[in-house]
Design an enzyme around this catalytic site. Structure first.
Site, PDB file in Angstrom:
ATOM      1  N   GLU B  49      -1.877  -2.985  -1.651  1.00 35.85           N
ATOM      2  CA  GLU B  49      -1.696  -2.292  -2.772  1.00 35.85           C
ATOM      3  C   GLU B  49      -1.458  -3.043  -4.133  1.00 35.85           C
ATOM      4  OE1 GLU B  49      -0.474  -1.416   0.091  1.00 35.85           O
ATOM      5  OE2 GLU B  49      -1.329   0.597   0.536  1.00 35.85           O
ATOM      6  N   PHE B 111       7.717  11.527   6.876  1.00 29.79           N
ATOM      7  CA  PHE B 111       6.868  10.172   7.426  1.00 29.79           C
ATOM      8  C   PHE B 111       6.417   9.710   5.787  1.00 29.79           C
ATOM      9  CE2 PHE B 111       3.028   8.297   8.834  1.00 29.79           C
ATOM     10  CZ  PHE B 111       3.547   6.842   9.224  1.00 29.79           C
ATOM     11  N   GLN B 112       6.286   8.574   5.544  1.00 28.09           N
ATOM     12  CA  GLN B 112       5.562   7.876   4.484  1.00 28.09           C
ATOM     13  C   GLN B 112       6.114   8.508   3.205  1.00 28.09           C
ATOM     14  OE1 GLN B 112       1.621   7.119   5.192  1.00 28.09           O
ATOM     15  NE2 GLN B 112       2.262   4.931   6.374  1.00 28.09           N
ATOM     16  N   LYS B 161       0.415  16.039  -1.436  1.00 30.10           N
ATOM     17  CA  LYS B 161      -0.872  16.206  -0.716  1.00 30.10           C
ATOM     18  C   LYS B 161      -1.384  17.628  -0.705  1.00 30.10           C
ATOM     19  CE  LYS B 161      -3.322  15.337   3.603  1.00 30.10           C
ATOM     20  NZ  LYS B 161      -3.287  14.498   5.113  1.00 30.10           N
ATOM     21  N   MET B 477       6.297 -25.892 -10.047  1.00 30.75           N
ATOM     22  CA  MET B 477       7.314 -25.671 -11.274  1.00 30.75           C
ATOM     23  C   MET B 477       8.784 -25.572 -10.700  1.00 30.75           C
ATOM     24  SD  MET B 477       7.360 -25.484 -14.552  1.00 30.75           S
ATOM     25  CE  MET B 477       6.274 -24.777 -15.451  1.00 30.75           C
TER      26      MET B 477
END
Lengths: 176, 563
Positions: B49, B111-112, B161, B477
């Site tokens: 993502e 969940f999630q 959802k 760096m």
């Protein structure tokens, strides 16, 4: 320096945490915060008390203004304003002070709003100095519990935090 | 007619003219995923993502349109946070749709589930949790409007959802009206006039131009005004490309790895005209000693940027393009003030030219393969006709120094947040916006490993992004700082276990190239750039090379370490 900041915002969920987040994100404490719906139920007003030097507060005010849901922000620093807060104090009583407490409450124009055999619960409203003075007097008698609202504030006279919409110049779909 | 939330979502995106969506599916996205599958909106399914958001970001930076990505709830949403913060700090217009567990489960540790609106509050311009399907169309309209108007930025829309399944009326609003959000575009005329008076009376003026030039489309105006008055221009990293890199008045980048000429011009100037820049600490060096003799004019659409880090004498809140246009008008009409202006400041122009000549950007050609050389060659081979993305670190600074960005939106780099792993997915997004363009990610061997999995995305969708890996075997760096400030104790910075990048590319079905010697640079780069596939070009550069000039953190711009 101590600042009282008044905010007019959309009355929506999440607005308070956005406002509070601006302070916590900079590591500042909010001394008190009072929020409630205004006359117009689509907006709510917040009174925030905080500490900070002028440069930091200026930045906070600008950032608050930048929040999409914030309609207006005023710092009362240079304004003539009135402020009040409310305190509920529960004190233990015994025979010795059973008479003393109501006298003090009367002098301060407070009210006893609950009584039990061993306690008084007092409500007192006023500006900060008055509240402090009352608490200093009552403290030696034994405070069992105390809750305060923190101040709410309003400008004196004709001035109001108007819902003047942030002025717009230039096209709506323009600028990017 | 009633539609469900997912259909409303698709219709709203169509109404916004969205042609590409960078996404990753999950349980909570399923309704929307299904509706999108039936639509003709381009969908690029990434491998992580973070890549989705960087790709949307690269799409936005390259095209000037709003980038869109869609991720699932919980881990999908938290993976997106780095991308969102990257876009936020660089003011890039994105709309990120995160899907959420059903409304009735919100707050139940489902969940999630994660409170993504809460998590992203400090790094979004605004965010929404859609609680009612009937609000969805309006919220999407507002989200796009907020993302692209005023100072652009990412806006998050969290869609539960059940909302994506619920039926509602679809009516896409024509206009947005948010009473508490009305950005100011035109600067205050009085302030603009005051600024022009100040410029007219100055002897050592300099432009300090930032990313706002590019975001507001003000490059032409900046070039015109600077040329009219012969005022030299120093760009921030984000401003590169906003003023032609080959223009005689161009001083180069200022700041920590800025040119001698740019940093000295800022330090010696008597008037700084800052346009669309925010005086970031990497640009200003030690704030107390920044431009000690200068009055500062600051043009910015965001009032919070003004007087945040340094005192501003003439603040002008407005869109850079509009304000510069007004300034050009005044400079044209105001004959008295500007008639002999060029001769009035000619000594200053000569001085800046002398700095440029005496202290140009340079590096030692000592027989080893130098990263700076590679970047110079990339510029010459492409003629500047490429979209360059970078990762973060030495690769980024060398690119900023040695590639002459001629046009806006040709450098896509994570300036504010400094996100390693940004360049490659951003390049994928840019390639989606411009399928025919040559898109090159200039990377380090450390950075490319942060989002290397997106090679699969590039191969799957035939996006021929070229990744030039300046491979020095170090996190260069950080190594450079250890060399200078930690007595060469190279703790954690050697990248001993890097993979064979050529084989990695081949394993994914992309092209792999390697360069070990200077004489192979041109030939192999040309071959890679002509290849129709995505490609990794692994270039084994001198491992000890450092970026100079350098202003040590906390020092003033005058205290540059030269080569």
């Amino acid at each position: 320096m101590r600042h009282i900041i008044s905010i007019l915002a959309e009355n929506e969920f999440g607005v308070l945490s956005r406002v509070a987040g601006l302070f916590s994100g900079r590591g500042f404490n909010i001394e008190s915060i009072c929020v409630a719906e205004t006359l117009d139920p689509t907006t709510s007003s917040m009174t925030i008390v905080t500490e900070g030097d002028d440069a930091i507060i200026e930045q906070v005010l600008k950032q608050l203004n930048k929040l999409i849901n914030v309609i207006k922000v005023v710092d009362f620093k240079d304004a003539d304003y009135v402020s009040r807060e409310m305190v509920l104090v529960k004190v233990s009583t015994d025979d010795k002070i059973r008479e003393e407490v109501p006298r003090m409450v009367k002098i301060f124009r407070g009210r006893i709003i609950d009584v039990s055999p061993k306690t008084y619960t007092i409500m007192i409203t006023g500006d900060e100095a008055k509240i402090q003075a009352f608490l200093a007097l009552i403290k030696p008698l034994g405070i069992k519990e105390l809750v305060r609202t923190g101040p709410i504030a309003m400008m004196r006279g004709e001035k109001t935090i108007k819902m003047k919409e942030k002025h717009s110049k230039g096209g709506e779909e323009d600028g990017y | 007619m009633k539609k469900n939330g997912s259909q409303i979502f698709v219709e709203a995106l169509k109404a916004e003219g969205i042609d590409a969506l960078f996404c990753y599916p999950g349980g909570a996205t399923l309704n929307i995923t299904d509706a999108l599958g039936l639509s003709d909106i381009g969908q690029i399914v990434v491998r992580h993502e973070q890549g989705a958001v960087h790709a949307a970001d690269g799409y936005a930076r390259a095209s000037g349109r709003v980038g869109v990505s869609l991720v699932t709830s919980g881990p999908g949403a938290t993976n997106a946070v780095t991308g969102i913060a990257t876009a936020y700090l660089d003011s890039i217009p994105l709309v990120i749709f995160s899907c959420q567990v059903p409304t009735m489960l919100i707050g139940n540790d489902a969940f999630q589930e994660v409170d993504i609106v809460g998590i992203t509050r400090p790094c979004t311009k605004h965010s929404y949790l859609v609680k009612d399907v009937n609000d969805l169309a309006r919220i999407i309209k507002e989200a796009f409007y907020i993302a692209k108007s005023g100072r652009p930025g990412p806006v998050l829309v969290d869609i539960p959802k059940d909302v994506s399944a619920a039926l509602g009326e679809f009516k896409y609003p024509d206009k947005v009206h948010i009473r508490s959000y009305q950005p100011t575009y035109t600067g205050h005329l009085g302030q603009i006039k005051k600024a022009m008076k100040l410029i007219a009376s100055s002897k050592k003026p300099v432009f300090y131009a930032g990313g706002g030039i590019i975001l507001s489309g003000a490059s032409e105006e900046l070039t015109k005004l600077a040329s009219m008055l012969s005022i030299p221009v120093a760009n921030t990293l984000m401003g590169l490309g906003g003023f032609p890199g080959n223009h005689p008045l161009f001083l180069g980048m200022l700041g920590m790895h800025g040119t001698y000429a740019a940093n000295m011009a800022i330090t010696e100037s008597d008037v700084i005209i800052a346009v669309g820049a925010r005086f970031d600490d990497r640009a200003t060096g030690k704030v107390d000693e920044f431009a000690p003799h200068a009055k500062v004019i600051h043009i910015d659409i965001d009032p919070t940027s003004i007087s945040k880090n340094i005192h501003v004498d003439v603040p002008i809140v407005g869109n850079s393009r509009d304000v510069l246009r007004k300034m050009i008008e005044i400079a044209t009409e105001d004959r008295d003030d500007f008639e002999n202006y060029q001769s009035h400041i000619s000594e200053w122009i000569h001085e800046t030219e002398r700095w440029k000549k005496e202290y140009p950007l340079t590096y030692m050609r000592n027989g080893t393969l130098k990263p700076q050389y590679v970047i110079e060659r990339i510029f010459d081979i492409t003629g500047g006709n490429a979209i360059i993305t970078t990762e973060v670190g030495q690769n980024q600074m060398w690119t900023a120094q040695f590639y002459k960005f001629l046009k806006p939106r040709t450098l896509l780099t994570s300036g504010g947040l400094g996100t390693m792993g940004f360049g490659f997915p951003a390049g994928i997004g840019a390639q989606v916006a411009y399928p025919d363009a040559l898109v090159i990610d200039i990377a380090g061997d450390g950075s490319i490993q942060m989002n290397i999995q997106e090679l699969a995305t590039a191969v799957q969708y035939g996006l021929p992004v070229k990744v030039v890996i300046l491979n020095n075997g170090y996190l260069g760096m950080v190594r450079q700082w250890q060399e200078l400030f930690y007595e060469k104790r190279y703790t954690w910075t050697p990248m001993q276990y890097a993979p064979d990048f050529v084989k990695v590319a081949e394993a994914y079905g992309a092209a792999g190239f390697r360069i070990e010697k200077e004489e192979d640079v041109d030939r192999v780069l040309r071959a890679a750039f002509q290849d129709k596939r995505p490609a990794f070009v692994d270039i084994l550069v001198n491992p000890e090379e450092s970026v100079y000039p350098m202003v040590p953190a906390g020092a003033s711009l005058r205290e540059m370490l030269l080569v």
